[in-house]
Design a protein around this motif. Structure first.
Motif, PDB file in Angstrom:
ATOM      1  N   GLU A 245       0.841  -1.205   0.000  1.00 38.76           N
ATOM      2  CA  GLU A 245       0.000   0.000   0.000  1.00 38.76           C
ATOM      3  C   GLU A 245       0.877   1.257   0.000  1.00 38.76           C
ATOM      4  N   ASP A 246       1.927   1.178  -0.830  1.00 39.27           N
ATOM      5  CA  ASP A 246       2.911   2.253  -0.930  1.00 39.27           C
ATOM      6  C   ASP A 246       2.720   2.971  -2.270  1.00 39.27           C
ATOM      7  N   ALA A 247       2.366   4.229  -2.227  1.00 38.27           N
ATOM      8  CA  ALA A 247       2.148   5.015  -3.454  1.00 38.27           C
ATOM      9  C   ALA A 247       3.478   5.418  -4.091  1.00 38.27           C
ATOM     10  N   ASN A 248       4.284   4.422  -4.362  1.00 41.31           N
ATOM     11  CA  ASN A 248       5.615   4.632  -4.914  1.00 41.31           C
ATOM     12  C   ASN A 248       5.511   4.752  -6.434  1.00 41.31           C
ATOM     13  N   TRP A 249       5.081   5.938  -6.878  1.00 41.73           N
ATOM     14  CA  TRP A 249       4.809   6.133  -8.297  1.00 41.73           C
ATOM     15  C   TRP A 249       6.061   6.055  -9.153  1.00 41.73           C
ATOM     16  N   GLY A 250       7.223   6.253  -8.544  1.00 37.75           N
ATOM     17  CA  GLY A 250       8.464   6.176  -9.307  1.00 37.75           C
ATOM     18  C   GLY A 250       8.669   4.813  -9.940  1.00 37.75           C
ATOM     19  N   ARG A 251       8.168   3.769  -9.290  1.00 38.86           N
ATOM     20  CA  ARG A 251       8.307   2.427  -9.852  1.00 38.86           C
ATOM     21  C   ARG A 251       7.480   2.270 -11.120  1.00 38.86           C
ATOM     22  N   ILE A 252       6.309   2.869 -11.144  1.00 40.52           N
ATOM     23  CA  ILE A 252       5.467   2.806 -12.334  1.00 40.52           C
ATOM     24  C   ILE A 252       6.089   3.621 -13.459  1.00 40.52           C
ATOM     25  N   PHE A 253       6.614   4.784 -13.120  1.00 43.11           N
ATOM     26  CA  PHE A 253       7.273   5.645 -14.105  1.00 43.11           C
ATOM     27  C   PHE A 253       8.474   4.924 -14.709  1.00 43.11           C
TER      28      PHE A 253
ATOM     29  N   GLN B 287      -4.623  12.378  -8.908  1.00 40.71           N
ATOM     30  CA  GLN B 287      -3.458  12.552  -9.775  1.00 40.71           C
ATOM     31  C   GLN B 287      -2.189  12.596  -8.938  1.00 40.71           C
ATOM     32  N   MET B 288      -1.275  11.681  -9.221  1.00 38.98           N
ATOM     33  CA  MET B 288      -0.009  11.579  -8.501  1.00 38.98           C
ATOM     34  C   MET B 288       1.138  12.248  -9.240  1.00 38.98           C
ATOM     35  N   VAL B 289       1.068  12.211 -10.582  1.00 40.30           N
ATOM     36  CA  VAL B 289       2.140  12.759 -11.406  1.00 40.30           C
ATOM     37  C   VAL B 289       1.523  13.614 -12.498  1.00 40.30           C
ATOM     38  N   LYS B 290       2.080  14.778 -12.720  1.00 37.21           N
ATOM     39  CA  LYS B 290       1.659  15.653 -13.814  1.00 37.21           C
ATOM     40  C   LYS B 290       2.898  16.151 -14.540  1.00 37.21           C
ATOM     41  N   ASP B 291       2.906  15.941 -15.841  1.00 40.23           N
ATOM     42  CA  ASP B 291       4.040  16.366 -16.674  1.00 40.23           C
ATOM     43  C   ASP B 291       5.369  15.826 -16.143  1.00 40.23           C
ATOM     44  N   GLY B 292       5.339  14.570 -15.701  1.00 38.05           N
ATOM     45  CA  GLY B 292       6.567  13.913 -15.273  1.00 38.05           C
ATOM     46  C   GLY B 292       7.056  14.266 -13.897  1.00 38.05           C
ATOM     47  N   LYS B 293       6.277  15.005 -13.127  1.00 35.21           N
ATOM     48  CA  LYS B 293       6.692  15.403 -11.780  1.00 35.21           C
ATOM     49  C   LYS B 293       5.593  15.066 -10.771  1.00 35.21           C
ATOM     50  N   GLY B 294       6.016  14.675  -9.567  1.00 34.12           N
ATOM     51  CA  GLY B 294       5.074  14.341  -8.521  1.00 34.12           C
ATOM     52  C   GLY B 294       4.218  15.518  -8.110  1.00 34.12           C
TER      53      GLY B 294
ATOM     54  N   LEU C 272       2.972  15.880  -1.382  1.00 30.13           N
ATOM     55  CA  LEU C 272       2.631  15.008  -0.265  1.00 30.13           C
ATOM     56  C   LEU C 272       1.132  14.835  -0.089  1.00 30.13           C
ATOM     57  N   GLU C 273       0.361  15.886  -0.328  1.00 24.49           N
ATOM     58  CA  GLU C 273      -1.080  15.775  -0.142  1.00 24.49           C
ATOM     59  C   GLU C 273      -1.667  14.769  -1.136  1.00 24.49           C
ATOM     60  N   ALA C 274      -1.201  14.821  -2.380  1.00 26.99           N
ATOM     61  CA  ALA C 274      -1.653  13.856  -3.378  1.00 26.99           C
ATOM     62  C   ALA C 274      -1.218  12.444  -2.992  1.00 26.99           C
ATOM     63  N   GLU C 275      -0.027  12.321  -2.430  1.00 22.50           N
ATOM     64  CA  GLU C 275       0.460  11.004  -2.027  1.00 22.50           C
ATOM     65  C   GLU C 275      -0.378  10.426  -0.887  1.00 22.50           C
ATOM     66  N   LYS C 276      -0.808  11.267   0.031  1.00 24.16           N
ATOM     67  CA  LYS C 276      -1.664  10.804   1.125  1.00 24.16           C
ATOM     68  C   LYS C 276      -2.997  10.285   0.584  1.00 24.16           C
ATOM     69  N   LYS C 277      -3.581  11.015  -0.366  1.00 22.97           N
ATOM     70  CA  LYS C 277      -4.844  10.578  -0.963  1.00 22.97           C
ATOM     71  C   LYS C 277      -4.662   9.286  -1.749  1.00 22.97           C
ATOM     72  N   ALA C 278      -3.527   9.174  -2.443  1.00 22.04           N
ATOM     73  CA  ALA C 278      -3.260   7.962  -3.220  1.00 22.04           C
ATOM     74  C   ALA C 278      -3.071   6.762  -2.302  1.00 22.04           C
ATOM     75  N   THR C 279      -2.467   6.969  -1.155  1.00 18.34           N
ATOM     76  CA  THR C 279      -2.283   5.882  -0.187  1.00 18.34           C
ATOM     77  C   THR C 279      -3.632   5.356   0.296  1.00 18.34           C
ATOM     78  N   GLU C 280      -4.584   6.250   0.458  1.00 19.71           N
ATOM     79  CA  GLU C 280      -5.934   5.818   0.838  1.00 19.71           C
ATOM     80  C   GLU C 280      -6.551   4.947  -0.255  1.00 19.71           C
ATOM     81  N   VAL C 281      -6.299   5.295  -1.512  1.00 16.22           N
ATOM     82  CA  VAL C 281      -6.789   4.486  -2.623  1.00 16.22           C
ATOM     83  C   VAL C 281      -6.173   3.088  -2.571  1.00 16.22           C
ATOM     84  N   LEU C 282      -4.876   3.033  -2.299  1.00 21.74           N
ATOM     85  CA  LEU C 282      -4.160   1.758  -2.284  1.00 21.74           C
ATOM     86  C   LEU C 282      -4.620   0.834  -1.158  1.00 21.74           C
ATOM     87  N   ARG C 283      -5.307   1.373  -0.178  1.00 21.94           N
ATOM     88  CA  ARG C 283      -5.831   0.539   0.908  1.00 21.94           C
ATOM     89  C   ARG C 283      -7.106  -0.193   0.515  1.00 21.94           C
ATOM     90  N   LEU C 284      -7.673   0.175  -0.630  1.00 24.60           N
ATOM     91  CA  LEU C 284      -8.872  -0.501  -1.129  1.00 24.60           C
ATOM     92  C   LEU C 284      -8.488  -1.857  -1.716  1.00 24.60           C
TER      93      LEU C 284
END
Length: 394
Positions: free
Chosen positions: A305-313, A336-343, A346-358
């Protein structure tokens, strides 16, 4: 839930003693009349005896029965494996009073173990005696290996004002990769469909479903999907509109079974709908989706449940597709975690972590370079997956 039935077909499943745990391990599907048949098989060059046998027999385009076992793959057994595969079909043919050439075989289980053909042969009379119109669930249970639950599905259509049904069972929770359809799947319909149209419908349904899923990136030696059509309902699938409707139903049914397989994947705790859009071609979108879906680092991040978007990139960048990293966007559900190649911070990462808990969520990559898109259904990679496969033979 009412039984899954289809006119002119009977099925069943019993315990023949092939599995060590005594669970059901031998199944049979029979049409009361000759049925048109289509099939697709593994692309692994190591192929089980039943796969080799079926490849030849389906060329005739007619089938009456499929006999299938779990607990032993009948693979890597040399000529003896072919002898056993033929003996399976011969035993079923004798008990049913039909030609051996009209019987197909399938096996799933441990590779390289001697096949206990004597157990199959001695169990076939009882197997045939237990055939019934409501045996779909028993058949589904008899083909399970590491599956934790049976996988079945049905749908209904209409042609020329006459209703018809399509029923299916499948098994698969490990060795799942889109390389035909890493599993066993048996589909039958009481509609009348020409062999060529049936083969086209099955191939398209498989490409849109079983070839769009992955659990561990491995491809089995026994992958088999068989579609039978016996025409018992009186509905004939002939016109372009009726063929299109049949295709939609078959594809929908296979997609439902594919999702059931991923949900029941070995050790799976997350089911992920992955979409790559904004690509220049479908091929490029599919290449990136495939790379992300199979990345162990991405899959373990899902499990943690780690929003480690760098791995997907990073996975996107090694897919062999030329794209502009500065136009890369990434979403977890609608976050949205990444826009135009940049993260996006932190606020977006917190929301994404909540998604990953589903237990189920979507991941969307937008390359912003075109209009093509492709999707995959993937999952996490957990500790339980390792445990299940570390002692699979014991």
């Amino acid at each position: 839930m009412p039984p899954l039935t289809c006119k002119g077909f009977k099925s069943c499943g019993i315990a023949a003693g092939i599995k060590k745990n005594g669970n059901p391990d031998l199944g049979l599907l029979v049409s009361d009349r000759p049925a048109a048949v289509a099939a697709v098989f593994t692309r692994n060059i190591v192929q089980a005896g039943p796969v080799v046998l079926d490849r030849e027999r389906v060329k005739a385009g007619i089938c009456r029965a499929v006999i299938v076992n779990a607990g032993n793959a009948n693979c890597a057994n040399g000529e003896q494996g072919m002898v056993a595969a033929r003996a399976m079909t011969a035993a079923a043919a004798r008990a049913l009073g039909i030609a051996e050439e009209l019987v197909l075989a399938a096996s799933t289980g441990v590779i390289g173990a001697p096949f206990p053909i004597e157990k199959v042969e001695s169990a076939v009379p009882d197997l045939v005696d237990r055939l019934n119109e409501n045996g779909t669930d028993d058949l589904a249970r008899a083909i399970m290996t590491t599956d934790t639950r049976p996988k079945t599905g049905e749908c209904q259509g209409e042609a020329e004002g006459i209703p018809y049904r399509i029923v299916a069972v499948a098994k698969g929770s490990g060795m799942i990769r889109p390389d035909m359809a890493t599993m066993l799947c048996f589909i039958w319909t009481d509609a009348e469909v020409a062999k060529a149209d049936l083969q086209t419908a099955l191939k398209r349904a498989v490409d849109a479903s079983f070839n769009r899923i992955t659990i561990d990136g491995d491809t089995s030696t026994n992958d088999t999907a068989i579609l039978m059509a016996n025409g018992a309902s009186g509905a004939r699938i002939q016109t372009a509109d009726d063929l299109a409707a049949f295709q939609r139903l078959a594809t929908h049914l296979c997609m439902d079974l594919a999702r059931q397989m991923v949900r029941d994947g070995e050790g799976v705790t997350k089911v992920v709908d992955l979409t790559v859009r904004g690509a220049r071609s479908d091929h490029e979108a599919a290449a990136i989706a495939d790379t992300i879906a199979h990345s162990p680092l991405v899959k373990t991040a899902f499990f943690g449940e780690d929003a480690n978007w760098g791995r997907i990139f990073a996975a996107s960048g090694r897919a062999g597709v030329d794209f502009d990293p500065d136009r890369f966007d990434l979403f977890f559900n609608d976050v949205q975690m990444v826009k135009d190649g940049k993260g996006c911070g932190l606020e977006a990462e917190k929301k994404a972590t909540e998604v990953l808990r589903l237990p189920e969520f979507s991941v969307t990559v937008d390359l912003n370079q075109g209009s093509a898109a492709a999707g995959m259904l993937t999952c996490d990679f957990s500790l339980d997956y390792v445990k299940i496969n570390a002692d699979y033979r014991s």
